[in-house]
Design an enzyme around this catalytic site. Structure first.
Site, PDB file in Angstrom:
ATOM      1  N   CYS A 117      -3.754  11.160   1.218  1.00  0.00           N
ATOM      2  CA  CYS A 117      -2.872   9.982   1.096  1.00  0.00           C
ATOM      3  C   CYS A 117      -1.470  10.268   0.573  1.00  0.00           C
ATOM      4  CB  CYS A 117      -3.537   8.950   0.208  1.00  0.00           C
ATOM      5  SG  CYS A 117      -5.064   8.328   0.920  1.00  0.00           S
ATOM      6  N   LYS A 164       0.833  -1.207   0.000  1.00  0.00           N
ATOM      7  CA  LYS A 164       0.000   0.000   0.000  1.00  0.00           C
ATOM      8  C   LYS A 164       0.876   1.271   0.000  1.00  0.00           C
ATOM      9  CE  LYS A 164      -3.023   3.151   0.620  1.00  0.00           C
ATOM     10  NZ  LYS A 164      -3.886   3.609  -0.456  1.00  0.00           N
TER      11      LYS A 164
HETATM   12  N1  LIG Z   1      -9.322   9.415   0.587  1.00  0.00           N
HETATM   13  C1  LIG Z   1      -8.824   8.510  -0.232  1.00  0.00           C
HETATM   14  O1  LIG Z   1      -8.928   8.643  -1.426  1.00  0.00           O
HETATM   15  C2  LIG Z   1      -8.133   7.262   0.283  1.00  0.00           C
HETATM   16  C3  LIG Z   1      -7.753   6.297  -0.631  1.00  0.00           C
HETATM   17  C4  LIG Z   1      -7.146   5.133  -0.150  1.00  0.00           C
HETATM   18  C5  LIG Z   1      -6.925   4.984   1.216  1.00  0.00           C
HETATM   19  N2  LIG Z   1      -7.284   5.951   2.095  1.00  0.00           N
HETATM   20  C6  LIG Z   1      -7.048   5.738   3.520  1.00  0.00           C
HETATM   21  O2  LIG Z   1      -8.319   5.418   4.088  1.00  0.00           O
HETATM   22  C7  LIG Z   1      -8.407   5.951   5.420  1.00  0.00           C
HETATM   23  C8  LIG Z   1      -9.622   6.862   5.513  1.00  0.00           C
HETATM   24  O3  LIG Z   1      -9.438   7.958   4.652  1.00  0.00           O
HETATM   25  P1  LIG Z   1     -10.637   8.932   4.289  1.00  0.00           P
HETATM   26  O4  LIG Z   1     -10.149   9.817   3.217  1.00  0.00           O
HETATM   27  O5  LIG Z   1     -11.888   8.162   4.090  1.00  0.00           O
HETATM   28  O6  LIG Z   1     -10.753   9.744   5.669  1.00  0.00           O
HETATM   29  P2  LIG Z   1     -11.939  10.703   6.093  1.00  0.00           P
HETATM   30  O7  LIG Z   1     -11.370  11.676   7.039  1.00  0.00           O
HETATM   31  O8  LIG Z   1     -12.659  11.190   4.876  1.00  0.00           O
HETATM   32  O9  LIG Z   1     -12.945   9.711   6.844  1.00  0.00           O
HETATM   33  C9  LIG Z   1     -12.730   9.219   8.120  1.00  0.00           C
HETATM   34  C10 LIG Z   1     -14.061   9.277   8.859  1.00  0.00           C
HETATM   35  O10 LIG Z   1     -13.910   8.539  10.068  1.00  0.00           O
HETATM   36  C11 LIG Z   1     -14.643   9.212  11.063  1.00  0.00           C
HETATM   37  N3  LIG Z   1     -14.153   8.794  12.372  1.00  0.00           N
HETATM   38  C12 LIG Z   1     -13.000   9.125  13.010  1.00  0.00           C
HETATM   39  N4  LIG Z   1     -12.902   8.510  14.188  1.00  0.00           N
HETATM   40  C13 LIG Z   1     -14.025   7.766  14.327  1.00  0.00           C
HETATM   41  C14 LIG Z   1     -14.507   6.901  15.347  1.00  0.00           C
HETATM   42  N5  LIG Z   1     -13.834   6.690  16.469  1.00  0.00           N
HETATM   43  N6  LIG Z   1     -15.721   6.317  15.162  1.00  0.00           N
HETATM   44  C15 LIG Z   1     -16.436   6.537  14.048  1.00  0.00           C
HETATM   45  N7  LIG Z   1     -16.015   7.356  13.030  1.00  0.00           N
HETATM   46  C16 LIG Z   1     -14.824   7.947  13.179  1.00  0.00           C
HETATM   47  C17 LIG Z   1     -14.396  10.685  10.774  1.00  0.00           C
HETATM   48  O11 LIG Z   1     -15.377  11.494  11.363  1.00  0.00           O
HETATM   49  C18 LIG Z   1     -14.442  10.689   9.242  1.00  0.00           C
HETATM   50  O12 LIG Z   1     -15.740  10.983   8.752  1.00  0.00           O
HETATM   51  C19 LIG Z   1      -7.084   6.659   5.679  1.00  0.00           C
HETATM   52  O13 LIG Z   1      -6.220   5.814   6.355  1.00  0.00           O
HETATM   53  C20 LIG Z   1      -6.562   6.942   4.275  1.00  0.00           C
HETATM   54  O14 LIG Z   1      -5.166   7.051   4.259  1.00  0.00           O
HETATM   55  C21 LIG Z   1      -7.903   7.083   1.651  1.00  0.00           C
END
Ligand SMILES: NC(=O)c1ccc[n+]([C@@H]2O[C@H](COP(=O)([O-])OP(=O)(O)OC[C@H]3O[C@@H](n4cnc5c(N)ncnc54)[C@H](O)[C@@H]3O)[C@@H](O)[C@H]2O)c1
Length: 440
Positions: A275, A221
């Site tokens: 990311c 990843k």
């Molecule tokens: N955004 C992308 O395109 C992408 C792509 C691949 C991987 N990722 C990875 O995926 C993961 C998530 O990324 P994202 O962009 O979706 O993040 P994001 O910030 O959009 O979403 C995370 C969500 O989790 C919620 N959250 C936090 N703590 C919580 C808890 N204790 N209980 C319930 N909800 C909780 C937040 O309120 C938020 O809405 C990260 O590790 C990121 O690196 C993201």
């Protein structure tokens, strides 16, 4: 432990799925599982997110997502709640996909992940499967996820519950499509965990599921996003150099890429989002702990971080000699056709201009974020009377912009700084406007 019963439930779609974190990845994931026939409960600590999902709306802008959420709500296969504990009460499979950013020191900030795991752990059922999709630093499963879950549940991973890592690798603007078609990596803490997780993801992706050791999956990843970051840095470096030489980098890359073994990426105003700026740092930080310097990756990070400053310098040059100038910033999202402004290059440019006392008015068709300046939903208002227009995001709406229409609203001797190379230089110059593109 055995996963037979869970696998039977997954195959018959009677397994209940919980998704903790309904952000850019979590909500599309929850909706895709719900669309595949599972009963899904999503949890998010943000009340407005939960309310939007339950009202059949998507709180984020992602093609097809709003329609899918609405459909799943109408069918009753998707619901949202505010606590991970509640979502996981009756779950057979729990997917944790909360943010894993960097802290101010550039170290992984894993408290949101720990807290989400603790929430899920409070009601985790014996025999359930937990899958972490959040991006982890190397060793994250062994050092953070396993101990955190075992401590809060009093159960043993691989003995009392199943546990796997399966990082998400979809790209914003094509998230739904890629969740359904990308190959999936799965690394369980034991064979049964890998088997159950592989079964779960084979229900939603046609791209195949690859089972591997969890340490390998963690590296894959991070290496993928690092590959992109380093290659974008190379393109940016070539662009900056071409600019100094007065050579058009667009032509250089176009022709170089006709070679069968060359694929230079697209230069731009900087690398943003949740990311790409962060994932290479997970590798860099871990390598340093091992006494290693990842020199190429570190240099690439510096190059990409320097790009907004490079754009800022171009704008400043264009502003020289102007009194009380106005700059229109087109695009505050970090990427075209998304509303995500995390780590957006526009932030550094806007704040840099504000520090110099320049009037800034920004616009974006998807995102609403002023970064301390003025923001408007009207592109016409943003550019009205501007001395300089700086295009920071390659939204389709900006690609469609006509130079003659733009000119009608600008100062007579206005300059276009095209940091995403979305406009046709010839057309801009034919309108009597000065064009400063990135890399030309
Ligand atoms: N955004 C992308 O395109 C992408 C792509 C691949 C991987 N990722 C990875 O995926 C993961 C998530 O990324 P994202 O962009 O979706 O993040 P994001 O910030 O959009 O979403 C995370 C969500 O989790 C919620 N959250 C936090 N703590 C919580 C808890 N204790 N209980 C319930 N909800 C909780 C937040 O309120 C938020 O809405 C990260 O590790 C990121 O690196 C993201």
């Amino acid at each position: 432990m055995h996963a037979d019963e869970l696998i039977f439930k997954i195959r018959s779609r009677s397994a209940r799925v919980a998704v903790v974190g309904l952000g850019y990845v979590g909500l599309p994931t929850a909706a895709v599982f719900a669309d595949a026939g599972f009963r899904v409960t999503g949890a998010d600590v943000k009340r407005e997110v939960v309310e939007a999902v339950n009202a059949g709306r998507s709180p984020i802008s992602e093609p097809g997502l709003e329609e899918l959420v609405r459909r799943c709500r109408e069918r009753g296969t998707l619901r949202a709640v505010c606590s991970a504990r509640e979502a996981c009460e009756d779950a057979d499979a729990v997917i944790v996909v909360v943010q894993t950013p960097l802290d101010e020191r550039g170290e992984p900030e894993l408290e949101p992940l720990r807290s989400a795991l603790r929430g899920a752990g409070e009601s985790l059922r014996r025999g359930a499967l937990v899958v972490v999709e959040s991006t982890l630093p190397p060793g994250g499963m062994r050092e953070v996820v396993v101990p955190e879950l075992e401590a809060c549940t009093g159960m043993r991973a691989g003995e009392d519950f199943l546990l796997a890592y399966s990082p998400e690798r979809a790209i914003p603007t094509r998230t739904l499509e890629e969740i359904r078609t990308n190959p999936r990596l799965v690394g369980g803490v034991d064979d049964a965990s890998s088997e159950a997780a592989a079964e779960l993801y084979s229900c939603i992706t046609s791209g195949g599921v690859y089972r591997e050791h969890v340490d390998v999956v963690e590296m894959v990843k991070l290496v993928e996003n690092t590959f992109r970051d380093v290659n974008i840095a190379l393109a940016n470096e070539i662009a900056v150099f071409c600019e100094a030489l007065g050579v058009d980098v667009g032509r250089v890359i176009e022709l170089a890429n006709r070679h069968p073994r060359v694929n230079i990426h697209t230069p731009g105003a900087g690398v943003g989002g949740h990311c790409l700026p962060k994932d290479p740092m997970f590798l860099i930080g871990r390598a340093r702990k091992q006494g290693l310097r990842l020199e190429v990756i570190e240099a690439a990070r510096r190059r990409n971080e320097s790009m907004p400053l490079h754009v800022l310098r171009k704008v400043e040059r264009a502003l020289e000699g102007r009194r009380e100038p106005k700059v229109a910033v087109l695009g505050v999202a970090y990427k075209g056709n998304t509303d995500d402004t995390r780590h957006s290059p526009a932030e550094k440019v806007i704040k840099g201009l504000l520090r110099r006392g320049v009037r800034v008015c920004s616009h974006d068709p998807f995102a609403k974020q002023d970064f301390g300046g003025r923001f408007t939903n009207s592109m016409e208002e943003a550019v009205r009377g501007a001395d300089v227009v700086v295009i920071m995001t390659d939204h389709d709406a900006y690609r469609r912009m006509s130079a003659s229409e733009l000119k009608r609203h600008l100062k007579r001797d206005a300059v276009i700084v095209d940091a995403r190379r979305v406009l046709d230089r010839g057309e801009v110059e034919r309108q009597g406007l000065r064009y400063l593109g990135l890399g030309c």
